[in-house]
Structures are given as C-alpha cells and as structure tokens.
Scaffold this motif. Structure first.
Motif, PDB file in Angstrom:
ATOM      1  N   THR A  35      27.193 -14.541 -31.731  1.00  0.00           N
ATOM      2  CA  THR A  35      27.299 -13.656 -32.872  1.00  0.00           C
ATOM      3  C   THR A  35      27.911 -12.419 -32.710  1.00  0.00           C
ATOM      4  OG1 THR A  35      25.141 -12.582 -32.612  1.00  0.00           O
ATOM      5  CG2 THR A  35      25.012 -14.607 -33.632  1.00  0.00           C
ATOM      6  N   GLU A  36      28.136 -11.758 -33.648  1.00  0.00           N
ATOM      7  CA  GLU A  36      28.915 -10.314 -33.411  1.00  0.00           C
ATOM      8  C   GLU A  36      27.947  -9.383 -32.644  1.00  0.00           C
ATOM      9  OE1 GLU A  36      26.227 -10.110 -37.269  1.00  0.00           O
ATOM     10  OE2 GLU A  36      27.720 -11.617 -36.337  1.00  0.00           O
ATOM     11  N   LEU A  37      26.798  -9.829 -32.427  1.00  0.00           N
ATOM     12  CA  LEU A  37      25.558  -8.998 -31.670  1.00  0.00           C
ATOM     13  C   LEU A  37      25.641  -9.583 -30.209  1.00  0.00           C
ATOM     14  CD1 LEU A  37      23.037  -8.625 -34.390  1.00  0.00           C
ATOM     15  CD2 LEU A  37      24.630  -7.080 -33.893  1.00  0.00           C
ATOM     16  N   GLY A  38      26.343 -10.508 -29.929  1.00  0.00           N
ATOM     17  CA  GLY A  38      26.446 -11.204 -28.427  1.00  0.00           C
ATOM     18  C   GLY A  38      25.222 -11.994 -28.233  1.00  0.00           C
ATOM     19  N   GLU A  39      24.529 -12.625 -29.250  1.00  0.00           N
ATOM     20  CA  GLU A  39      23.581 -13.566 -29.136  1.00  0.00           C
ATOM     21  C   GLU A  39      23.916 -14.805 -29.396  1.00  0.00           C
ATOM     22  OE1 GLU A  39      21.266 -12.056 -32.408  1.00  0.00           O
ATOM     23  OE2 GLU A  39      20.175 -10.423 -31.185  1.00  0.00           O
ATOM     24  N   THR A  40      23.330 -15.722 -28.643  1.00  0.00           N
ATOM     25  CA  THR A  40      23.549 -17.364 -28.854  1.00  0.00           C
ATOM     26  C   THR A  40      23.012 -17.771 -30.125  1.00  0.00           C
ATOM     27  OG1 THR A  40      24.057 -17.704 -26.415  1.00  0.00           O
ATOM     28  CG2 THR A  40      23.603 -19.516 -27.781  1.00  0.00           C
ATOM     29  N   TYR A  41      23.755 -18.600 -30.934  1.00  0.00           N
ATOM     30  CA  TYR A  41      23.168 -19.056 -32.164  1.00  0.00           C
ATOM     31  C   TYR A  41      23.626 -20.316 -32.563  1.00  0.00           C
ATOM     32  CZ  TYR A  41      21.523 -18.180 -36.968  1.00  0.00           C
ATOM     33  OH  TYR A  41      21.080 -18.464 -38.184  1.00  0.00           O
ATOM     34  N   PHE A  42      22.977 -21.206 -32.931  1.00  0.00           N
ATOM     35  CA  PHE A  42      23.342 -22.481 -33.403  1.00  0.00           C
ATOM     36  C   PHE A  42      23.054 -22.314 -34.783  1.00  0.00           C
ATOM     37  CE2 PHE A  42      21.909 -26.326 -35.436  1.00  0.00           C
ATOM     38  CZ  PHE A  42      22.856 -27.213 -35.179  1.00  0.00           C
ATOM     39  N   ASN A  43      24.147 -22.814 -35.741  1.00  0.00           N
ATOM     40  CA  ASN A  43      24.215 -22.902 -37.191  1.00  0.00           C
ATOM     41  C   ASN A  43      25.080 -23.755 -37.726  1.00  0.00           C
ATOM     42  OD1 ASN A  43      22.655 -22.480 -39.703  1.00  0.00           O
ATOM     43  ND2 ASN A  43      23.839 -20.995 -40.201  1.00  0.00           N
ATOM     44  N   TYR A  44      25.027 -24.320 -38.995  1.00  0.00           N
ATOM     45  CA  TYR A  44      26.196 -24.617 -39.738  1.00  0.00           C
ATOM     46  C   TYR A  44      26.811 -23.548 -40.341  1.00  0.00           C
ATOM     47  CZ  TYR A  44      23.223 -28.958 -39.797  1.00  0.00           C
ATOM     48  OH  TYR A  44      22.474 -30.195 -39.348  1.00  0.00           O
ATOM     49  N   VAL A  45      28.312 -23.815 -40.276  1.00  0.00           N
ATOM     50  CA  VAL A  45      29.329 -22.818 -40.658  1.00  0.00           C
ATOM     51  C   VAL A  45      30.240 -23.475 -41.930  1.00  0.00           C
ATOM     52  CG1 VAL A  45      30.824 -21.287 -39.739  1.00  0.00           C
ATOM     53  CG2 VAL A  45      29.198 -22.159 -38.064  1.00  0.00           C
ATOM     54  N   TRP A  46      30.252 -22.543 -42.725  1.00  0.00           N
ATOM     55  CA  TRP A  46      31.292 -22.805 -43.798  1.00  0.00           C
ATOM     56  C   TRP A  46      32.673 -22.827 -43.251  1.00  0.00           C
ATOM     57  CZ3 TRP A  46      29.050 -25.275 -47.403  1.00  0.00           C
ATOM     58  CH2 TRP A  46      27.794 -25.011 -48.254  1.00  0.00           C
TER      59      TRP A  46
ATOM     60  N   VAL B 253      30.708 -16.385 -34.757  1.00  0.00           N
ATOM     61  CA  VAL B 253      29.822 -16.764 -35.731  1.00  0.00           C
ATOM     62  C   VAL B 253      28.938 -15.756 -36.460  1.00  0.00           C
ATOM     63  CG1 VAL B 253      28.096 -17.682 -34.212  1.00  0.00           C
ATOM     64  CG2 VAL B 253      28.442 -18.849 -36.726  1.00  0.00           C
ATOM     65  N   THR B 254      28.870 -15.711 -37.621  1.00  0.00           N
ATOM     66  CA  THR B 254      27.793 -14.524 -38.160  1.00  0.00           C
ATOM     67  C   THR B 254      26.396 -14.673 -38.095  1.00  0.00           C
ATOM     68  OG1 THR B 254      27.982 -15.435 -40.257  1.00  0.00           O
ATOM     69  CG2 THR B 254      29.591 -13.823 -39.931  1.00  0.00           C
ATOM     70  N   ALA B 255      25.811 -13.623 -37.511  1.00  0.00           N
ATOM     71  CA  ALA B 255      24.136 -13.704 -37.496  1.00  0.00           C
ATOM     72  C   ALA B 255      23.617 -13.370 -38.755  1.00  0.00           C
ATOM     73  CB  ALA B 255      24.004 -12.456 -36.508  1.00  0.00           C
ATOM     74  N   TYR B 256      22.372 -13.842 -38.683  1.00  0.00           N
ATOM     75  CA  TYR B 256      21.574 -13.888 -40.065  1.00  0.00           C
ATOM     76  C   TYR B 256      20.831 -12.351 -40.189  1.00  0.00           C
ATOM     77  CZ  TYR B 256      22.317 -18.791 -40.847  1.00  0.00           C
ATOM     78  OH  TYR B 256      22.678 -20.107 -41.295  1.00  0.00           O
ATOM     79  N   GLU B 257      20.730 -12.107 -41.351  1.00  0.00           N
ATOM     80  CA  GLU B 257      19.954 -10.721 -41.504  1.00  0.00           C
ATOM     81  C   GLU B 257      18.896 -11.304 -42.504  1.00  0.00           C
ATOM     82  OE1 GLU B 257      22.228  -7.450 -42.691  1.00  0.00           O
ATOM     83  OE2 GLU B 257      23.600  -7.785 -40.789  1.00  0.00           O
ATOM     84  N   GLY B 258      17.980 -11.508 -42.213  1.00  0.00           N
ATOM     85  CA  GLY B 258      16.525 -11.746 -43.262  1.00  0.00           C
ATOM     86  C   GLY B 258      16.638 -13.021 -43.837  1.00  0.00           C
ATOM     87  N   GLY B 259      17.799 -13.833 -44.082  1.00  0.00           N
ATOM     88  CA  GLY B 259      17.978 -15.271 -44.483  1.00  0.00           C
ATOM     89  C   GLY B 259      18.553 -16.145 -43.654  1.00  0.00           C
ATOM     90  N   LEU B 260      19.165 -17.031 -44.198  1.00  0.00           N
ATOM     91  CA  LEU B 260      19.622 -18.252 -43.269  1.00  0.00           C
ATOM     92  C   LEU B 260      21.169 -18.050 -43.306  1.00  0.00           C
ATOM     93  CD1 LEU B 260      17.470 -21.154 -44.484  1.00  0.00           C
ATOM     94  CD2 LEU B 260      17.226 -19.808 -42.242  1.00  0.00           C
TER      95      LEU B 260
ATOM     96  N   ILE C 150      29.779 -26.978 -37.131  1.00  0.00           N
ATOM     97  CA  ILE C 150      28.950 -26.763 -36.117  1.00  0.00           C
ATOM     98  C   ILE C 150      29.120 -25.673 -35.141  1.00  0.00           C
ATOM     99  CG2 ILE C 150      26.695 -27.660 -35.037  1.00  0.00           C
ATOM    100  CD1 ILE C 150      27.160 -30.250 -36.514  1.00  0.00           C
ATOM    101  N   SER C 151      28.357 -24.466 -35.140  1.00  0.00           N
ATOM    102  CA  SER C 151      28.679 -23.725 -33.973  1.00  0.00           C
ATOM    103  C   SER C 151      28.555 -23.943 -32.535  1.00  0.00           C
ATOM    104  CB  SER C 151      27.774 -22.437 -34.431  1.00  0.00           C
ATOM    105  OG  SER C 151      26.488 -22.682 -34.045  1.00  0.00           O
ATOM    106  N   ASP C 152      27.721 -24.922 -32.419  1.00  0.00           N
ATOM    107  CA  ASP C 152      27.853 -25.215 -30.911  1.00  0.00           C
ATOM    108  C   ASP C 152      28.339 -26.573 -30.616  1.00  0.00           C
ATOM    109  OD1 ASP C 152      26.265 -27.402 -32.013  1.00  0.00           O
ATOM    110  OD2 ASP C 152      24.500 -27.362 -30.803  1.00  0.00           O
ATOM    111  N   ALA C 153      29.393 -27.024 -31.404  1.00  0.00           N
ATOM    112  CA  ALA C 153      30.131 -27.979 -30.932  1.00  0.00           C
ATOM    113  C   ALA C 153      31.524 -27.361 -30.448  1.00  0.00           C
ATOM    114  CB  ALA C 153      30.761 -28.932 -32.079  1.00  0.00           C
TER     115      ALA C 153
END
Length: 173
Positions: free
Chosen positions: A97-108, A10-17, A140-143
């Motif tokens: 994410t691509e950086l190996g971080e756990t991340y929750f978000n809505y995903v198009w 799942v893509t990480a954010y950079e400065g925005g959401l 949803i990325s955590d489902a």
C-alpha cells in the motif's frame, strides 16, 4: 538504465473494505489515488492515476508508458517498463500500500493484459454505479501472473459493483 522509475501501489483501506464501483468515473478514481499518495507521503502525489479502464478509455491510453522501472513504495521492482508491466510476469506483486504495508485484496481494473479494457464489460456503469445488478472486472494484488490485472475465473470475475475493492495507483510524469 537512465529512464525514470515510477511508483505503483495498491490502495489501503480506511474503516471499510475499499471502493464500490461508484467512484464518479475515471477522474473520481484518480482523485482517490492522489488522496492515497498524499497520505503515503509521496512527494508527487498529484501525479498519480488509477490503473483503470472504462467502456470508452483503455488504461493503456490514459496512463504514461514508462521506460524505467515500476517500483513499489518500499523500492521493490515490479516491472521494467510499461510493456513488461502489462504483458510479462511481474517481478514482485503489487501488494504494498501507499503506507508500505503488505496487503492482499481484489482490485478494480476493468483491464485485461496489454492494458486494454475488457471487451463488452459493464465497468460498473463506467465506474459510477454501485449495486448487485451491474458488474466490474478485477485483479488480485498478490498475483504476479496476468491475474494481477484480470482474475481469470469467469465464474467470479466480473463481480458485483457493490463489492468493495482496492485500486492500483500509478505515478505519472
């Protein structure tokens, strides 16, 4: 067992959401996935595409149907083969994410279980419009159930294309 494994994140954010619905179509979303894969150090970064459907193309028609495991960048298994990815509960959520971080978000996604486009959906003007007047479908990325691909609440999904969401990016041959 001898089938290749495929990376998914799942893509990480950079400065925005995240990304609004205006991504310059499917190719623009694919370009964003390749950028994130490069930033995450994926050696085959040019081989990533967004798990995204529009009004003309289903995700199932534009993405490779791998027989091997789909794995997160940290090596955790998600699903064994394309059919399991699209139809079965996931072994682990696609929340890394691509950086190996756990991340929750809505995903198009614009995609329903099975890998086909949500019928009759606007798909944010085929992923080229942002605004409150047009909508797109998300997961949803955590489902680990079908909600990872399409959140099942019709009161919330689809959502305005002005919303900033992530993308799922899948390695291709």
């Amino acid at each position: 067992d001898c089938a290749a494994a495929w990376t998914i994140f799942v893509t990480a954010y950079e400065g925005g959401l995240g990304y609004t619905g205006k991504m310059n179509g499917l190719e623009g979303a694919d370009t964003r996935c390749r950028k994130h894969a490069l930033e995450g150090g994926q050696p085959r970064y040019m081989k990533f595409k967004a798990l995204l459907s529009d009004s003309d193309v289903d995700a199932a028609d534009r993405l490779y149907h791998g027989r091997g495991y789909y794995r997160l960048v940290n090596g955790q298994p998600v699903a064994h083969g394309w059919d399991a990815l699209m139809n079965a509960p996931l072994e682990n959520p696609i929340n890394v994410t691509e950086l190996g971080e756990t991340y929750f978000n809505y995903v198009w996604t614009g995609t329903q279980p099975g890998g086909t486009a949500v019928p009759g959906a606007e798909h944010c003007g085929d992923w080229d419009v942002e605004g409150d007047f047009i909508k797109g479908h998300f997961g949803i990325s955590d489902a680990v159930d079908a909600a990872w691909l399409m959140y099942p609440d019709p009161e919330l999904n689809p959502f305005t294309c002005y919303s900033e969401n992530s993308l799922y990016c899948v390695e291709q041959p």
